[in-house]
Design a protein around this motif. Structure first.
Motif, PDB file in Angstrom:
ATOM      1  N   PRO A  28      30.793  80.565  77.723  1.00 41.21           N
ATOM      2  CA  PRO A  28      31.933  80.579  76.684  1.00 41.21           C
ATOM      3  C   PRO A  28      32.087  79.494  75.317  1.00 41.21           C
ATOM      4  N   LEU A  29      31.060  78.509  75.510  1.00 43.21           N
ATOM      5  CA  LEU A  29      30.942  77.343  74.253  1.00 43.21           C
ATOM      6  C   LEU A  29      30.477  78.700  73.384  1.00 43.21           C
ATOM      7  N   LYS A  30      29.300  79.541  73.608  1.00 42.36           N
ATOM      8  CA  LYS A  30      28.788  80.573  72.619  1.00 42.36           C
ATOM      9  C   LYS A  30      27.497  79.316  72.607  1.00 42.36           C
ATOM     10  N   ARG A  31      27.214  79.076  73.083  1.00 40.66           N
ATOM     11  CA  ARG A  31      25.625  78.027  72.640  1.00 40.66           C
ATOM     12  C   ARG A  31      24.940  77.085  74.352  1.00 40.66           C
ATOM     13  N   MET A  32      23.910  76.979  73.946  1.00 37.93           N
ATOM     14  CA  MET A  32      23.107  76.928  75.313  1.00 37.93           C
ATOM     15  C   MET A  32      23.237  74.841  75.133  1.00 37.93           C
ATOM     16  N   GLY A  33      23.164  74.537  75.861  1.00 35.79           N
ATOM     17  CA  GLY A  33      23.339  73.216  76.112  1.00 35.79           C
ATOM     18  C   GLY A  33      22.408  72.100  75.310  1.00 35.79           C
ATOM     19  N   VAL A  34      21.583  71.563  75.483  1.00 39.66           N
ATOM     20  CA  VAL A  34      20.666  70.601  74.567  1.00 39.66           C
ATOM     21  C   VAL A  34      20.926  68.767  75.836  1.00 39.66           C
ATOM     22  N   PRO A  35      19.231  68.682  75.796  1.00 43.01           N
ATOM     23  CA  PRO A  35      19.731  67.413  76.595  1.00 43.01           C
ATOM     24  C   PRO A  35      21.040  66.593  76.564  1.00 43.01           C
ATOM     25  N   GLU A  36      21.103  66.416  75.657  1.00 44.02           N
ATOM     26  CA  GLU A  36      22.120  64.892  75.055  1.00 44.02           C
ATOM     27  C   GLU A  36      23.844  65.462  75.422  1.00 44.02           C
ATOM     28  N   ASP A  37      23.646  66.851  75.953  1.00 46.69           N
ATOM     29  CA  ASP A  37      24.470  66.854  76.685  1.00 46.69           C
ATOM     30  C   ASP A  37      25.081  66.602  77.914  1.00 46.69           C
ATOM     31  N   ILE A  38      24.109  66.085  78.793  1.00 44.56           N
ATOM     32  CA  ILE A  38      23.660  65.773  79.388  1.00 44.56           C
ATOM     33  C   ILE A  38      23.415  64.491  80.070  1.00 44.56           C
ATOM     34  N   ALA A  39      22.945  63.695  78.620  1.00 46.71           N
ATOM     35  CA  ALA A  39      23.172  62.739  78.470  1.00 46.71           C
ATOM     36  C   ALA A  39      24.254  61.067  78.402  1.00 46.71           C
ATOM     37  N   ASN A  40      25.216  62.456  77.537  1.00 47.71           N
ATOM     38  CA  ASN A  40      26.358  61.233  77.735  1.00 47.71           C
ATOM     39  C   ASN A  40      26.744  62.134  78.599  1.00 47.71           C
ATOM     40  N   ALA A  41      26.587  63.146  79.507  1.00 48.03           N
ATOM     41  CA  ALA A  41      27.830  62.853  80.754  1.00 48.03           C
ATOM     42  C   ALA A  41      27.088  62.149  81.820  1.00 48.03           C
ATOM     43  N   ALA A  42      26.409  61.851  81.802  1.00 48.28           N
ATOM     44  CA  ALA A  42      25.078  60.190  82.701  1.00 48.28           C
ATOM     45  C   ALA A  42      25.458  59.177  82.230  1.00 48.28           C
ATOM     46  N   THR A  43      25.610  58.586  80.763  1.00 45.72           N
ATOM     47  CA  THR A  43      25.802  57.618  80.150  1.00 45.72           C
ATOM     48  C   THR A  43      27.021  57.145  81.203  1.00 45.72           C
ATOM     49  N   PHE A  44      28.577  58.281  80.951  1.00 48.32           N
ATOM     50  CA  PHE A  44      29.261  58.091  81.401  1.00 48.32           C
ATOM     51  C   PHE A  44      29.586  57.863  83.105  1.00 48.32           C
ATOM     52  N   LEU A  45      29.128  58.121  83.544  1.00 47.49           N
ATOM     53  CA  LEU A  45      29.026  58.098  84.887  1.00 47.49           C
ATOM     54  C   LEU A  45      27.743  57.117  85.696  1.00 47.49           C
TER      55      LEU A  45
END
Length: 258
Positions: free
Chosen positions: A209-226
């Protein structure tokens, strides 16, 4: 960066490439000291050269119980303690049921599920009670159904369920346990597909839906928060980070149908 992980010591499996590598880089940038376990010695050296003294690298196989114990002990001795675990090591195949073998099933479960159980069972006694967190990397394959994905999907569904169970089992020590389920992420796992089709990422991104593949930084952002103190009241969560893929409507609707 904002030093959101200052004072923390993290042990990350599967950190030599892809999502694990992205998380390691972000954690160091956020002030953490990080020990990384990976299989690719060359990539581990490159990561060490890039991140310096706040990173320890260890080449090893997470399915080897004795080696895993030694690596956990080395990380603890190097930094003094461990208060954050990130279980990112994983493998996956797209295999039709008729072609999948028991050997491939056993290997996938061993790397993606058994190694997590073993790591947490070994390390939890050394985690700081009341200020520690564990993060498991699951997958949207544990939430939706893909063709030719039965082994990998079963393994990741197990990881998601383990997250909830570990969260309850370790709650009395105030050790938080959460997961992230990435969607389609640009990692070296797709290198061969990119060689065959340079537009592969663009085509895969068009399905999101957001029309792009994710990148490792997207997961790292979530990991940092959690893994930060900002998430101190969050446990047992499997956070889907997929650009909305699992929530899109899959049933075609007729034009005039309400």
């Amino acid at each position: 960066m904002s030093n959101r992980l200052s004072g923390k010591v993290a042990l990350i499996t599967g950190g030599s490439s892809g999502i694990g590598r992205g998380i390691a880089k972000r954690f160091v940038a956020e002030g953490a000291q990080v020990a990384v376990i990976g299989r690719d010695e060359r990539r581990l050296r490159e990561l060490k050269n890039e991140l310096g003294e706040n990173l320890q690298t260890m080449q090893g196989d997470v399915t080897n119980h004795e080696k895993l114990k030694d690596m956990i002990e080395d990380a603890k001795n190097n930094f003094g303690f461990i208060d954050t675990l990130v279980c990112s090591a994983g493998i996956g195949y797209r295999l039709p049921l008729q072609k999948a073998t028991l050997e491939e099933f056993d290997l996938t479960i061993s790397v993606n599920v058994r190694s997590i159980f073993d790591l947490i069972r070994i390390a939890e006694k050394d985690l700081k009670s009341g200020n520690s967190s564990i993060l498991l990397i699951s997958s949207i394959a544990g939430h939706v159904t893909f063709t030719d994905h039965v082994i990998y999907s079963a393994a990741k569904a197990a990881v998601t369920k383990m997250t909830a169970n570990f969260a309850i089992d370790l709650a009395d020590k105030c050790i938080r346990v959460n997961a992230i389920s990435p969607g389609f992420i640009e990692t070296p796992i797709f290198d061969q597909r990119l060689k065959q089709d340079p537009d592969f990422f663009k085509k895969m991104g068009s399905l999101v839906p957001l029309k792009r593949m994710g990148v490792p930084e997207d997961i790292a952002n979530a990991a940092t928060f959690l893994c930060s103190d900002e998430a101190s009241y969050i446990t047992g969560v499997d956070l889907v980070v997929d650009g909305g893929y699992v929530h899109q409507g899959l049933l075609p609707m007729k034009k005039n149908q309400n």
